[in-house]
Design an enzyme around this catalytic site. Structure first.
Site, short mmCIF file in Angstrom:
data_model
loop_
_atom_site.label_atom_id
_atom_site.label_comp_id
_atom_site.label_asym_id
_atom_site.label_seq_id
_atom_site.Cartn_x
_atom_site.Cartn_y
_atom_site.Cartn_z
N CYS A 186 3.91 9.28 1.09
CA CYS A 186 2.76 9.35 0.47
C CYS A 186 2.97 10.88 -0.77
O CYS A 186 3.57 11.71 -0.69
CB CYS A 186 2.46 11.01 1.22
SG CYS A 186 0.71 11.52 1.65
N ASN A 219 9.24 4.58 3.28
CA ASN A 219 8.90 3.50 4.88
C ASN A 219 10.19 2.82 5.39
O ASN A 219 11.72 3.08 4.27
CB ASN A 219 8.00 2.70 4.78
CG ASN A 219 7.18 3.21 4.26
OD1 ASN A 219 6.02 3.48 3.33
ND2 ASN A 219 5.80 3.43 5.55
N HIS A 236 8.79 7.05 7.88
CA HIS A 236 9.80 6.80 6.93
C HIS A 236 10.96 7.20 6.69
O HIS A 236 11.70 8.09 7.83
CB HIS A 236 9.00 7.66 5.63
CG HIS A 236 7.40 7.67 4.99
ND1 HIS A 236 7.25 7.20 4.39
CD2 HIS A 236 6.37 7.64 5.83
CE1 HIS A 236 5.70 6.84 4.72
NE2 HIS A 236 5.27 7.19 5.07
N HIS A 265 5.21 4.49 12.97
CA HIS A 265 5.00 4.36 10.98
C HIS A 265 6.34 5.46 10.93
O HIS A 265 6.05 6.83 10.57
CB HIS A 265 3.65 5.18 10.69
CG HIS A 265 3.41 5.21 9.32
ND1 HIS A 265 2.94 3.86 8.47
CD2 HIS A 265 3.82 5.39 8.21
CE1 HIS A 265 2.67 3.85 7.42
NE2 HIS A 265 3.57 5.26 6.94
N ARG A 306 0.59 -1.44 -0.13
CA ARG A 306 -0.35 0.02 0.25
C ARG A 306 1.04 1.45 0.50
O ARG A 306 1.16 1.81 -0.78
CB ARG A 306 -0.83 -0.38 1.11
CG ARG A 306 -1.95 0.93 1.06
CD ARG A 306 -1.88 2.13 1.53
NE ARG A 306 -0.97 2.68 2.97
CZ ARG A 306 -0.51 4.17 3.60
NH1 ARG A 306 -0.64 4.90 3.01
NH2 ARG A 306 0.32 3.54 4.67
N ASP A 307 1.86 1.28 1.25
CA ASP A 307 2.49 2.72 0.92
C ASP A 307 3.27 2.60 0.14
O ASP A 307 4.00 3.66 -0.72
CB ASP A 307 3.11 3.07 2.56
CG ASP A 307 3.34 4.51 3.18
OD1 ASP A 307 3.18 5.21 2.38
OD2 ASP A 307 3.46 4.82 4.47
P1 HMG Z 1 -12.91 14.16 -3.09
O1 HMG Z 1 -12.68 14.32 -4.43
O2 HMG Z 1 -13.58 15.11 -2.46
O3 HMG Z 1 -14.73 12.92 -2.77
O4 HMG Z 1 -11.55 12.68 -2.67
P2 HMG Z 1 -15.79 12.92 -2.43
O5 HMG Z 1 -16.68 12.43 -1.78
O6 HMG Z 1 -16.56 14.92 -2.96
O7 HMG Z 1 -16.93 11.95 -3.77
C1 HMG Z 1 -16.06 12.48 -5.10
C2 HMG Z 1 -16.54 11.21 -5.96
O8 HMG Z 1 -15.32 10.26 -5.76
C3 HMG Z 1 -17.82 10.61 -6.61
O9 HMG Z 1 -18.09 10.30 -7.05
C4 HMG Z 1 -17.69 9.43 -5.09
O10 HMG Z 1 -18.75 8.68 -5.41
C5 HMG Z 1 -16.50 9.28 -5.01
P3 HMG Z 1 -19.13 10.77 -8.42
O11 HMG Z 1 -20.01 11.19 -7.62
O12 HMG Z 1 -18.31 12.36 -8.64
O13 HMG Z 1 -18.76 10.15 -9.30
N1 HMG Z 1 -15.64 8.68 -4.50
C6 HMG Z 1 -14.63 7.45 -4.06
N2 HMG Z 1 -14.36 6.52 -5.57
C7 HMG Z 1 -13.89 5.52 -4.73
N3 HMG Z 1 -13.37 5.66 -3.74
C8 HMG Z 1 -13.44 6.07 -2.86
C9 HMG Z 1 -14.04 7.18 -2.96
N4 HMG Z 1 -14.52 8.12 -1.89
C10 HMG Z 1 -15.64 8.92 -2.66
N5 HMG Z 1 -13.33 5.60 -1.78
C11 HMG Z 1 -11.33 11.24 -1.32
C12 HMG Z 1 -11.88 13.18 -1.51
C13 HMG Z 1 -10.75 10.81 0.53
C14 HMG Z 1 -12.03 10.26 -1.60
C15 HMG Z 1 -9.92 11.38 -1.93
O14 HMG Z 1 -9.01 12.82 -1.39
C16 HMG Z 1 -8.52 10.11 -1.43
O15 HMG Z 1 -8.91 9.41 -2.25
N6 HMG Z 1 -7.56 10.74 -1.27
C17 HMG Z 1 -7.00 9.84 -0.73
C18 HMG Z 1 -5.03 10.28 -1.17
C19 HMG Z 1 -4.37 8.79 -0.65
O16 HMG Z 1 -4.86 7.76 -0.47
N7 HMG Z 1 -3.78 9.53 0.11
C20 HMG Z 1 -2.48 8.36 0.51
C21 HMG Z 1 -3.11 7.62 1.90
S1 HMG Z 1 -2.38 8.48 3.54
C22 HMG Z 1 -0.86 7.77 3.95
O17 HMG Z 1 0.25 7.58 2.75
C23 HMG Z 1 -0.08 8.38 4.85
C24 HMG Z 1 0.08 6.54 5.81
O18 HMG Z 1 0.83 6.05 4.84
C25 HMG Z 1 0.83 7.45 7.58
C26 HMG Z 1 1.76 8.34 7.28
O19 HMG Z 1 2.94 8.03 6.73
O20 HMG Z 1 1.35 9.43 8.30
C27 HMG Z 1 -1.07 6.58 6.20
MG MG Z 2 3.22 6.66 5.42
#
Ligand code: HMG
Ligand code: MG
Length: 298
Positions: free
Chosen positions: A239, A248, A208, A206, A14-15
């Site tokens: 990220c 990581n 990096h 966690h 994933r990450d």
């Molecule tokens: P948004 O555009 O604000 O979503 O994104 P929305 O709620 O306004 O919906 C817009 C459209 O997206 C809609 O479709 C929803 O159905 C669809 P439409 O009606 O326009 O056809 N939608 C989805 N589709 C598929 N899967 C979903 C989903 N949700 C809504 N889950 C959202 C908001 C959260 C979805 C977006 O910003 C997003 O996906 N962000 C993810 C970012 C990400 O993955 N970042 C990396 C992970 S975090 C990380 O790495 C840190 C970590 O490792 C810890 C650390 O290191 O600190 C965990």
């Molecule tokens: Mg991370």
């Protein structure tokens, strides 16, 4: 006194892959997860059910979940941002749900298009429904040690978020150094603060390795009694919504250090080497792990 054993939560699929320019076919991811399952790791975060436009590299999460061979003693977890993601994760058969939010407003906006308060609400809903579906829920707090947009992050905010997340029924919080800026002294201070209010057994770390501090930070966390660590096979990771974030902590380096220090993990280092070779070949790019690079031709 250091802990006698440590649990490693493998976040590479994933990450690790979410930040790779090269998008692998699902079959390669499946092969990698299967190899990781054979190393003795008890926990693998397989993918995320976020919006595919935001993280195209993981758009095939359901296909990957459907293709892996599951071992009964391995937990196959999924990262989930909202109820839409939860639904997708449940139908894909994820064993466990991982929710996430950020301790800084700017990163929260960039990463999930929500304020921290909105993110807390989303996490609450996902946790309630995840628990109702019989899944354990784990929570990540990002940018605890620094934000790429805001710099320093208030420990008061981190502590308050922990309190909220635990009150929702989240069993473990993974304390995230999203962009790898933590140093051991800061880790000591952060943990001193958090462990005043919550037991060490409820946290994972966690790290990096952007600045090469991940293992030093792990050592500090071990001294504070933390026994769960997130890491990624080969040291892949980062990220995309956190500029400057890189890999990581490498599972290979972490396991090597722990074993040399007499701390048990369940991970077989040779099998991990094999899993690392596989993903390096698929990505056609050298993995950042030092131990892997030192051992890969053995
Ligand atoms: P948004 O555009 O604000 O979503 O994104 P929305 O709620 O306004 O919906 C817009 C459209 O997206 C809609 O479709 C929803 O159905 C669809 P439409 O009606 O326009 O056809 N939608 C989805 N589709 C598929 N899967 C979903 C989903 N949700 C809504 N889950 C959202 C908001 C959260 C979805 C977006 O910003 C997003 O996906 N962000 C993810 C970012 C990400 O993955 N970042 C990396 C992970 S975090 C990380 O790495 C840190 C970590 O490792 C810890 C650390 O290191 O600190 C965990
Ligand atoms: Mg991370």
């Amino acid at each position: 006194k250091l802990p006698a054993s440590v649990t490693i939560k493998e976040v590479g699929p994933r990450d690790g892959l979410q930040n790779e320019k090269r998008i692998l076919p699902a079959a390669d991811k499946i092969a990698w997860v299967n190899r990781l399952s054979d190393t003795g790791l008890s926990y693998i975060e397989v993918s995320s059910f976020v919006h595919p436009k935001w993280i195209p590299a993981l758009a095939d999460a359901a296909e990957v979940f459907a293709g892996i061979e599951r071992k009964p003693d391995v937990t196959y977890a999924a990262l989930v941002p909202n109820l839409n993601g939860l639904e997708r994760a449940l139908s894909a058969g994820a064993d466990e749900v991982n929710v996430f939010l950020s301790a800084s407003e700017a990163h929260s906006r960039k990463n999930i298009n929500k304020s921290i308060a909105e993110a807390v609400q989303a996490v609450k809903e996902v946790t309630q429904q995840g628990l109702a579906a019989g899944k354990q829920v784990r929570g990540y707090i990002s940018t605890v040690f620094g934000c790429p947009y805001e710099g320093a992050v208030a420990l008061d905010t981190v502590e308050r978020l922990c309190e909220e997340l635990f009150s929702f029924g989240i069993y473990e919080i993974s304390v995230g150094d999203t962009i790898g800026v933590a140093n051991p002294q800061q880790v000591e201070l952060v943990l001193e603060r958090l462990l005043r209010s919550f037991p060490a057994g409820q946290f994972a770390m966690h790290f990096h390795n952007t600045y090469g501090m991940a293992l030093a930070n792990v050592l500090k966390s071990l001294e504070a009694g933390i026994t769960v660590y997130d890491s990624s096979c080969g040291g892949l990771g980062g990220c995309p919504y956190a500029p400057g974030a890189s890999g990581n902590a490498a599972t290979n380096d972490l396991v090597h250090m722990l074993h040399k220090m007499g701390i048990q993990t369940q991970v077989d280092e040779d099998k991990l080497l094999g899993a690392s070779r596989l993903i390096e070949q698929k990505l056609e790019a050298a993995l950042p792990s030092h131990v892997y690079q030192a051992r890969k031709h053995q």
